[in-house]
Design a protein around this motif. Structure first.
Motif, short mmCIF file in Angstrom:
data_model
loop_
_atom_site.label_atom_id
_atom_site.label_comp_id
_atom_site.label_asym_id
_atom_site.label_seq_id
_atom_site.Cartn_x
_atom_site.Cartn_y
_atom_site.Cartn_z
N ARG A 80 -47.38 -39.68 33.25
CA ARG A 80 -46.69 -38.68 34.06
C ARG A 80 -45.28 -39.13 34.43
NH1 ARG A 80 -44.29 -35.28 35.64
NH2 ARG A 80 -44.51 -33.97 37.44
N SER A 81 -45.10 -40.41 34.63
CA SER A 81 -43.79 -40.92 35.04
C SER A 81 -42.76 -40.86 33.94
CB SER A 81 -43.92 -42.37 35.52
OG SER A 81 -44.73 -42.40 36.66
N MET A 134 -39.17 -34.68 32.72
CA MET A 134 -38.99 -34.89 34.15
C MET A 134 -38.38 -33.70 34.88
SD MET A 134 -37.61 -38.77 34.32
CE MET A 134 -36.76 -38.94 32.78
N ASP A 181 -38.72 -36.49 39.64
CA ASP A 181 -39.01 -37.59 38.72
C ASP A 181 -37.73 -38.29 38.26
OD1 ASP A 181 -41.78 -37.07 38.77
OD2 ASP A 181 -41.58 -35.59 37.19
N THR A 214 -36.61 -42.23 38.61
CA THR A 214 -36.20 -43.00 37.44
C THR A 214 -34.87 -43.71 37.68
OG1 THR A 214 -37.39 -41.50 36.00
CG2 THR A 214 -35.71 -42.87 34.97
N GLN A 274 -44.45 -42.95 43.71
CA GLN A 274 -44.36 -41.89 42.71
C GLN A 274 -45.76 -41.46 42.28
OE1 GLN A 274 -42.26 -39.91 41.62
NE2 GLN A 274 -42.63 -39.38 39.51
N THR A 334 -47.40 -37.65 42.87
CA THR A 334 -47.96 -36.84 41.79
C THR A 334 -49.46 -36.61 41.98
OG1 THR A 334 -48.20 -38.78 40.35
CG2 THR A 334 -46.19 -37.46 40.10
N ARG A 361 -41.87 -29.80 44.44
CA ARG A 361 -41.27 -29.30 43.21
C ARG A 361 -40.85 -27.85 43.35
NH1 ARG A 361 -43.64 -33.49 41.97
NH2 ARG A 361 -44.54 -34.47 40.20
N ASP A 399 -38.62 -28.28 35.32
CA ASP A 399 -37.82 -29.40 34.83
C ASP A 399 -36.43 -28.97 34.38
OD1 ASP A 399 -38.30 -28.10 32.46
OD2 ASP A 399 -39.37 -29.75 31.51
#
Length: 174
Positions: free
Chosen positions: A32-33, A37, A41, A45, A77, A81, A95, A145
């Motif tokens: 998922r990471s 993204m 996310d 990063t 993170q 999630t 989100r 995203d």
């Protein structure tokens, strides 16, 4: 300014340990990471990259402190999630939601303005999808995203658009 062999060896050692730690923790946290993204996310990063660079290049930051920072950030993170998958309200808080930009060949210009998407960007997404004319589309959706999904006309189009944010004055029969 030359660096000593000791400093060079230390940088190589710290970089290697930090890199291996990030890879191992990412494997534990899951794909998922590193998947496509969203803004949240992407921010994580960048923070990971900043911590990693600081650990590798700064003499003032001890390796253990940097590794704790990396692991903590990745753990947070993971928790975000994990909560997002289990709680719809938490997921909505963290989100953005997909946004309808075009519906049944009609540009939803107010939605495009709100999403800060130009006609040229929307048309580029349509061209990339291989559709020749917007009249042949059921919808174009800006995903969480930032990518755009181009949906051709089909019988099941209403089902695929059920969780997409629509304008307040949205009329699905038009």
């Amino acid at each position: 300014m030359l660096i000593s062999l000791h400093e060079l060896f230390n940088t190589i050692l710290v970089a290697g340990v930090a890199y291996v730690t990030v890879v191992l923790v990412l494997r534990l946290v899951g794909n998922r990471s590193v998947a496509k993204m969203n803004a949240f996310d992407l921010m994580v990063t960048f923070a990971l990259g900043s911590i990693l660079a600081t650990v590798i290049l700064s003499k003032e930051v001890a390796l253990l402190r940097g590794l704790i920072g990396l692991v903590l950030l990745l753990f947070l993170q993971y928790m975000i999630t994990w909560l997002s998958v289990r709680s719809t309200s938490f997921s909505r808080f963290i989100r953005s939601e997909p946004r309808l930009l075009l519906y049944r060949g009609r540009l939803l210009e107010q939605e495009m303005k709100s999403a800060r998407v130009t006609k040229d960007e929307l048309f580029q997404a349509v061209r990339t999808s291989g559709v020749g004319a917007i009249q042949n589309l059921a919808a174009v959706v800006m995903e969480t995203d930032g990518s755009m999904s181009v949906i051709p006309k089909m019988d099941e189009e209403e089902e695929i658009l059920t969780r997409v944010t629509k304008p307040k004055d949205f009329n699905h029969t038009s």
